[in-house]
Design a protein around this motif. Structure first.
Motif, PDB file in Angstrom:
ATOM      1  N   TYR A 180      -1.176  10.030 -12.875  1.00 40.87           N
ATOM      2  CA  TYR A 180      -0.133  10.513 -11.977  1.00 40.87           C
ATOM      3  C   TYR A 180       0.989   9.484 -11.783  1.00 40.87           C
ATOM      4  O   TYR A 180       2.154   9.837 -11.674  1.00 40.87           O
ATOM      5  CB  TYR A 180      -0.737  10.879 -10.617  1.00 40.87           C
ATOM      6  N   ILE A 181       0.624   8.217 -11.719  1.00 40.11           N
ATOM      7  CA  ILE A 181       1.600   7.134 -11.552  1.00 40.11           C
ATOM      8  C   ILE A 181       1.462   6.220 -12.760  1.00 40.11           C
ATOM      9  O   ILE A 181       0.601   5.328 -12.802  1.00 40.11           O
ATOM     10  CB  ILE A 181       1.341   6.344 -10.245  1.00 40.11           C
ATOM     11  N   ASN A 182       2.313   6.429 -13.757  1.00 40.72           N
ATOM     12  CA  ASN A 182       2.146   5.718 -15.025  1.00 40.72           C
ATOM     13  C   ASN A 182       3.313   4.802 -15.368  1.00 40.72           C
ATOM     14  O   ASN A 182       3.130   3.733 -15.951  1.00 40.72           O
ATOM     15  CB  ASN A 182       1.944   6.733 -16.147  1.00 40.72           C
ATOM     16  N   GLN A 183       4.531   5.199 -14.988  1.00 41.06           N
ATOM     17  CA  GLN A 183       5.724   4.451 -15.373  1.00 41.06           C
ATOM     18  C   GLN A 183       6.796   4.574 -14.302  1.00 41.06           C
ATOM     19  O   GLN A 183       6.909   5.598 -13.642  1.00 41.06           O
ATOM     20  CB  GLN A 183       6.263   5.003 -16.696  1.00 41.06           C
ATOM     21  N   LYS A 184       7.584   3.499 -14.123  1.00 41.94           N
ATOM     22  CA  LYS A 184       8.659   3.495 -13.145  1.00 41.94           C
ATOM     23  C   LYS A 184       9.966   3.060 -13.810  1.00 41.94           C
ATOM     24  O   LYS A 184       9.970   2.168 -14.665  1.00 41.94           O
ATOM     25  CB  LYS A 184       8.346   2.545 -11.983  1.00 41.94           C
ATOM     26  N   LYS A 185      11.076   3.682 -13.363  1.00 49.00           N
ATOM     27  CA  LYS A 185      12.406   3.323 -13.871  1.00 49.00           C
ATOM     28  C   LYS A 185      13.356   3.129 -12.690  1.00 49.00           C
ATOM     29  O   LYS A 185      13.552   4.033 -11.885  1.00 49.00           O
ATOM     30  CB  LYS A 185      12.937   4.418 -14.797  1.00 49.00           C
ATOM     31  N   LEU A 186      13.932   1.937 -12.611  1.00 50.42           N
ATOM     32  CA  LEU A 186      14.877   1.612 -11.551  1.00 50.42           C
ATOM     33  C   LEU A 186      16.286   1.560 -12.136  1.00 50.42           C
ATOM     34  O   LEU A 186      16.542   0.817 -13.091  1.00 50.42           O
ATOM     35  CB  LEU A 186      14.532   0.269 -10.901  1.00 50.42           C
ATOM     36  N   PHE A 187      17.196   2.329 -11.564  1.00 48.77           N
ATOM     37  CA  PHE A 187      18.589   2.366 -12.000  1.00 48.77           C
ATOM     38  C   PHE A 187      19.429   1.502 -11.059  1.00 48.77           C
ATOM     39  O   PHE A 187      19.405   1.708  -9.839  1.00 48.77           O
ATOM     40  CB  PHE A 187      19.112   3.805 -11.996  1.00 48.77           C
ATOM     41  N   ILE A 188      20.178   0.548 -11.619  1.00 53.55           N
ATOM     42  CA  ILE A 188      20.927  -0.433 -10.839  1.00 53.55           C
ATOM     43  C   ILE A 188      22.398  -0.348 -11.204  1.00 53.55           C
ATOM     44  O   ILE A 188      22.758  -0.395 -12.394  1.00 53.55           O
ATOM     45  CB  ILE A 188      20.402  -1.857 -11.118  1.00 53.55           C
ATOM     46  N   ASP A 189      23.250  -0.223 -10.217  1.00 60.07           N
ATOM     47  CA  ASP A 189      24.686  -0.135 -10.451  1.00 60.07           C
ATOM     48  C   ASP A 189      25.206  -1.425 -11.101  1.00 60.07           C
ATOM     49  O   ASP A 189      24.980  -2.519 -10.585  1.00 60.07           O
ATOM     50  CB  ASP A 189      25.413   0.114  -9.126  1.00 60.07           C
ATOM     51  N   LYS A 190      25.893  -1.301 -12.219  1.00 57.17           N
ATOM     52  CA  LYS A 190      26.390  -2.482 -12.938  1.00 57.17           C
ATOM     53  C   LYS A 190      27.394  -3.283 -12.120  1.00 57.17           C
ATOM     54  O   LYS A 190      27.457  -4.514 -12.215  1.00 57.17           O
ATOM     55  CB  LYS A 190      27.056  -2.058 -14.256  1.00 57.17           C
ATOM     56  N   LYS A 191      28.203  -2.591 -11.323  1.00 59.80           N
ATOM     57  CA  LYS A 191      29.276  -3.266 -10.590  1.00 59.80           C
ATOM     58  C   LYS A 191      28.780  -4.006  -9.361  1.00 59.80           C
ATOM     59  O   LYS A 191      29.276  -5.084  -9.030  1.00 59.80           O
ATOM     60  CB  LYS A 191      30.346  -2.252 -10.193  1.00 59.80           C
ATOM     61  N   THR A 192      27.807  -3.417  -8.660  1.00 58.01           N
ATOM     62  CA  THR A 192      27.375  -3.993  -7.377  1.00 58.01           C
ATOM     63  C   THR A 192      26.026  -4.693  -7.448  1.00 58.01           C
ATOM     64  O   THR A 192      25.702  -5.505  -6.581  1.00 58.01           O
ATOM     65  CB  THR A 192      27.290  -2.897  -6.303  1.00 58.01           C
ATOM     66  N   GLY A 193      25.220  -4.375  -8.465  1.00 59.35           N
ATOM     67  CA  GLY A 193      23.881  -4.937  -8.551  1.00 59.35           C
ATOM     68  C   GLY A 193      22.899  -4.273  -7.601  1.00 59.35           C
ATOM     69  O   GLY A 193      21.772  -4.744  -7.443  1.00 59.35           O
ATOM     70  N   ARG A 194      23.303  -3.155  -6.997  1.00 58.72           N
ATOM     71  CA  ARG A 194      22.436  -2.472  -6.030  1.00 58.72           C
ATOM     72  C   ARG A 194      21.636  -1.354  -6.688  1.00 58.72           C
ATOM     73  O   ARG A 194      22.166  -0.603  -7.505  1.00 58.72           O
ATOM     74  CB  ARG A 194      23.277  -1.882  -4.893  1.00 58.72           C
ATOM     75  N   PRO A 195      20.367  -1.222  -6.321  1.00 60.08           N
ATOM     76  CA  PRO A 195      19.572  -0.096  -6.825  1.00 60.08           C
ATOM     77  C   PRO A 195      20.185   1.235  -6.400  1.00 60.08           C
ATOM     78  O   PRO A 195      20.631   1.393  -5.263  1.00 60.08           O
ATOM     79  CB  PRO A 195      18.207  -0.314  -6.172  1.00 60.08           C
ATOM     80  N   ILE A 196      20.217   2.187  -7.322  1.00 59.63           N
ATOM     81  CA  ILE A 196      20.755   3.519  -7.080  1.00 59.63           C
ATOM     82  C   ILE A 196      19.626   4.529  -6.900  1.00 59.63           C
ATOM     83  O   ILE A 196      19.635   5.334  -5.961  1.00 59.63           O
ATOM     84  CB  ILE A 196      21.657   3.968  -8.238  1.00 59.63           C
TER      85      ILE A 196
END
Length: 221
Positions: free
Chosen positions: A163-179
């Motif tokens: 059920y919990i196998n993989q995670k993907k974090l998207f980070i804004d290139k300009k601010t460095g903040r997670p989206i």
């Protein structure tokens, strides 16, 4: 008169050059995340010492989809952590607070709480940003990629399950903040989708979360 005009022009040029240099320096440093490489942004995320976030969490199961609005605060030192439920309305006011040793469940609406002393480490809390960071650091399978707007950090969950196998974090290139954070099952289906509506990085002290003494006697929920 010509000399005065010439001197005035030279002064204006010198002042203009000075301000151009100052403004260039400000633009270069004031938005410095836009100049960072993917590896530098990765390091920035992995070195987060604290954060506050307002997040929309969607949990998909075979039978239903549930949505929550949560507020989350975390401080790396001593693993101090707080999460409060904003929506759905019937859970509004419910929160968990962890001081690194003790866990407190609290309902501020009806003014009751429950204390769990010497509670095990909560780093395996699946939906938290700090849990992603721990998974990424401890995984043997990580990957960095990018799209037009984001840096994407991907990791297999060590000791994960179907059920919990993989995670993907998207980070804004300009601010460095997670989206957003996507958590996938073994078939790569997104089972948990987290959208960070607001997030502030490295802005907390321990006292900001612990506005009460966890050792105090609490009422049972």
């Amino acid at each position: 008169m010509k000399k005065i005009i010439t001197i005035a022009i030279i002064i204006i040029i010198i002042i203009s050059i000075f301000f151009i240099k100052i403004n260039y320096k400000f633009l270069k440093t004031g938005n410095n995340m836009s100049n960072k490489s993917a590896d530098e942004i990765e390091k920035y995320i992995l070195d987060i010492s604290s954060y506050t976030a307002k997040m929309e969490v969607t949990i998909n199961s075979n039978k239903s989809t549930n949505k929550y609005i949560l507020e989350e605060e975390y401080i790396k030192d001593n693993n101090v952590f707080k999460r409060k439920i904003i929506e759905p309305e019937y859970l509004n006011g419910v929160s968990i607070i962890y001081d690194g040793t003790n866990l407190k469940l609290e309902n501020s609406i009806i003014n009751v709480s429950k204390m769990y002393e010497n509670y095990p480490y909560i780093g395996e809390d699946t939906i938290s940003l700090f849990s992603f960071i721990e998974d990424y650091k401890n995984s043997d399978e990580t990957n960095i990629s990018s799209d037009e707007a984001n840096i994407i950090l991907k990791t297999k969950v060590k000791n994960g399950n179907k059920y919990i196998n993989q995670k993907k974090l998207f980070i804004d290139k300009k601010t460095g903040r997670p989206i957003k954070l996507e958590i996938e099952d073994i078939t790569q289906k997104t089972v948990i989708y987290i959208l960070y509506n607001e997030i502030k990085i490295n802005n907390l002290q321990k006292e900001d979360i612990l506005a009460f003494k966890l050792k105090e006697i609490s009422n049972n929920i």
